[in-house]
Enzyme design. Sequence first.
Site, PDB file in Angstrom:
ATOM      1  N   ARG A  35       0.812  -1.222   0.000  1.00  0.00           N
ATOM      2  CA  ARG A  35       0.000   0.000   0.000  1.00  0.00           C
ATOM      3  C   ARG A  35       0.845   1.271   0.000  1.00  0.00           C
ATOM      4  NH1 ARG A  35      -5.115  -1.754   3.910  1.00  0.00           N
ATOM      5  NH2 ARG A  35      -6.243  -2.855   2.250  1.00  0.00           N
ATOM      6  N   LYS A 196     -19.119 -17.844   1.683  1.00  0.00           N
ATOM      7  CA  LYS A 196     -20.572 -17.668   1.720  1.00  0.00           C
ATOM      8  C   LYS A 196     -21.164 -17.023   0.471  1.00  0.00           C
ATOM      9  CE  LYS A 196     -20.787 -17.336   6.762  1.00  0.00           C
ATOM     10  NZ  LYS A 196     -21.193 -16.509   7.903  1.00  0.00           N
ATOM     11  N   GLY A 352      -9.600  -9.539  -0.225  1.00  0.00           N
ATOM     12  CA  GLY A 352      -8.534  -9.903   0.705  1.00  0.00           C
ATOM     13  C   GLY A 352      -7.911 -11.267   0.525  1.00  0.00           C
ATOM     14  N   GLY A 375     -13.033  -4.292   0.135  1.00  0.00           N
ATOM     15  CA  GLY A 375     -14.405  -3.822   0.327  1.00  0.00           C
ATOM     16  C   GLY A 375     -14.833  -2.832  -0.732  1.00  0.00           C
TER      17      GLY A 375
END
Length: 394
Positions: A35, A196, A352, A375
């Site tokens: 980053r 999920k 991620g 996200g």
Amino acid sequence: MKTLDNYNFSNKKALIRVDFNVPLNENFEVTDTTRIEAAKPSITKILEDGGAVVLMSHLGRPVGKEEKFSLKHITSKVSEILGVQVKFVDDCVSDEAFAASEKLENGEILLLENLRFYQEEKEGNEDFAQQLAKHGDIYVNDAFGTAHRAHASTAVIAKYFENKRAGRLLEKEINNLDKVLNAKEKPVTAILGGAKVSSKITVIENILEKIDHLIIGGGMTFTFIKAQGGEIGDSLVEEDKLNLALDILKLAKKRNVEVHLPVDSVVADKFDKNANTKTMPVDAIENGWMGLDIGTKSVANFTEIIKASQIILWNGPMGVFEMEKFAEGTIKIGEAIAAATKNGTFSLVGGGDSVAAVKQFGLENRVSYVSTGGGAMLEMLEGKSLPGIAALEN
């Protein structure tokens, strides 16, 4: 939305929102500099123009001011990567902080203390944003990883600047996602893994209009398999999402999207790195066994789809890759994507776990682009407007 192009920062003080939320070890040393390196092009451009830079970021999830989350721990690493000695001030809105940015000279960099030491940051407090705005003449958002947050430093602060721009990283993230969401070349393949269905449902619904193939792996496989009457043993399943899985399959058919599910699974007798393993048909897993990776037939099937794709989006691993016994499927799919990329396919990896996987298995430089914001990327794929980006457009 304006970018850094066609603007000269000479004698300007740029206040840049970066995402320096980097992992630290027990000695407070940075263990992954991705980053920081991603922010370098924007900072370098401003300094080379003859401007000065004030950096602001968050780190972790502090409750009030916590020493372990101080950005002072990363200052030396940021200095090393940027090639400039970075100054640090232990607050972001104190008299001392304003004095430090006030006397900053062209060619210099100042790093402010962790924004989240103030609750006002997460609350999107206008007074706090207005205070932060005093640090610069021009605002640059280069923090894609926080662009989906309506925080003071990302979504509110821009209103206090006449001149606001997207940094190099933010621009690159938007452009690369656009290559997937508005692809001209066909076929487009989305590979979705993870545990999920519920966490990916809005992504699936939004991208079905834009893709030709949907490959499903990871734990969410078993919700689809059980919904269609398959036996999944003790595998992970969302019992309340079985009808949803069937609805997705119907919608995909309506949109002429081919859905590809695993046909075999590497199963284990317990969730453990030392578990006994074998391979079973994905829809005939015996009780006492759970699927933790895709099998070799599934890898072969998926590889053929990948090989024929012009655009690939990969979000989520194929299995529990953190355990060596269940990493093979994720590795093989990553290698197939890398091979397709070498032959001219555009490949975007984000989220991620899939980003962790490509780094762990040495594939990050063999795909077209690795997104820095899990996200934020997912919300863009869901078709949502990101507050941090919208603020630059208003």
